[in-house]
Scaffold this active site. Structure first.
Site, short mmCIF file in Angstrom:
data_model
loop_
_atom_site.label_atom_id
_atom_site.label_comp_id
_atom_site.label_asym_id
_atom_site.label_seq_id
_atom_site.Cartn_x
_atom_site.Cartn_y
_atom_site.Cartn_z
CG ASP A 103 -2.24 2.26 6.43
OD1 ASP A 103 -2.36 1.95 5.22
OD2 ASP A 103 -2.82 3.22 6.95
CG ASP A 138 -1.79 1.16 1.36
OD1 ASP A 138 -2.47 1.51 0.38
OD2 ASP A 138 -1.80 1.78 2.45
CG ASP A 185 -1.91 7.66 0.38
OD1 ASP A 185 -1.03 8.51 0.25
OD2 ASP A 185 -2.78 7.41 -0.49
#
Length: 267
Positions: free
Chosen positions: A218, A55, A57
């Protein structure tokens, strides 16, 4: 050099696929204190991982400052109250449309928010193009982790819900674009995370079975998408996750950084 077009991986020097996969439990990775119980993908064996989906961001880059700056430019154009980063963090992770919808919903009546959405998203995209990469910071261990993955011969894909052109521009600014064989954005395919389509398409484009992929993210969106795709998934503890603790994510464990994840695969 990585591709700048969705769905078209560039050549990569990853090692040839292994001839067999041994069934093994996913051992707890480093920095797993407080992590949920491991529930590995079926027959996952870290020794046979050939590719990693990462991922953007909140996983590789702290982009909260860019989001806040772009949203405040948008809100200024709409003559609406400003937003603080603490509020922005609750909305990040589900794509630009969800982000703008959430911001409008907190400031307008439902009918007004719906009526003004088209103009708002246009102003947001325009604003983001002017701030992309200006208020960001790489998380520790990202550069080293990507280098370690590549040194191990692994193919890398960045799969994000950020619009593709913004993702590519940011990775290029940070000197990371060439690490990836593939970049998929939230507008690259008909569906975005938490739907499994982006992860499955990334694995297909890289020519790797989901069983031999690892995802790192995240938020719960990354874990939900990976679970549905049959891909093992690790969480990092420093991202956004919609304001919820990382321990609430149904992943296979928590790693302190991308470098920790690379070391765990190599252990």
């Amino acid at each position: 050099m990585s591709t700048t077009l969705p769905g078209h991986p560039a050549p990569n020097s990853a090692a040839d696929p292994a001839n067999s996969v041994n069934s093994a439990d996913l051992a707890a990775p480093p920095v797993a204190v407080g992590a949920p119980p491991a529930r590995p993908a079926q027959a996952f064996d870290r020794k046979h991982v050939e590719g990693v989906i990462i991922d953007l961001d909140g996983t590789m880059v702290d982009t909260a400052g860019d989001f806040t700056a772009a949203l405040n430019l948008m809100l200024g154009d709409l003559d609406l109250p400003r937003i603080e980063t603490d509020e922005v963090l609750r909305y990040i992770g589900k794509g630009s449309e969800h982000l703008v919808q959430s911001v409008l919903a907190a400031r307008l009546a439902p009918a007004d928010a719906e009526a003004r959405f088209a103009h708002a998203i246009e102003r947001y995209q325009h604003a983001y193009s002017s701030v992309n990469g200006r208020h960001v910071e790489l998380y520790p261990g990202v550069v080293e982790g990507l280098a370690a993955f590549r040194a191990a011969g692994l193919k890398l894909a960045c799969v994000t819900n950020k619009p593709h052109r913004f993702a590519v521009e940011l990775l290029e600014q940070l000197g990371l674009l060439s690490d990836f064989s593939l970049v998929l954005g939230g507008d690259s395919l008909p569906r975005k995370k938490p739907h499994p389509m982006p992860l499955l398409k990334a694995a297909e484009a890289l020519g790797i079975a989901p069983l031999r992929m690892l995802a790192i993210g995240d938020s719960e969106n990354d874990a939900i998408a990976a679970r549905a795709a049959g891909i093992a998934v690790l969480s990092v503890p420093y991202g956004y996750n919609h304001g919820q603790p990382v321990q609430s994510i149904d992943s296979d464990g928590i790693v302190g950084s991308l470098l920790d994840a690379a070391r765990w695969l190599d252990a």
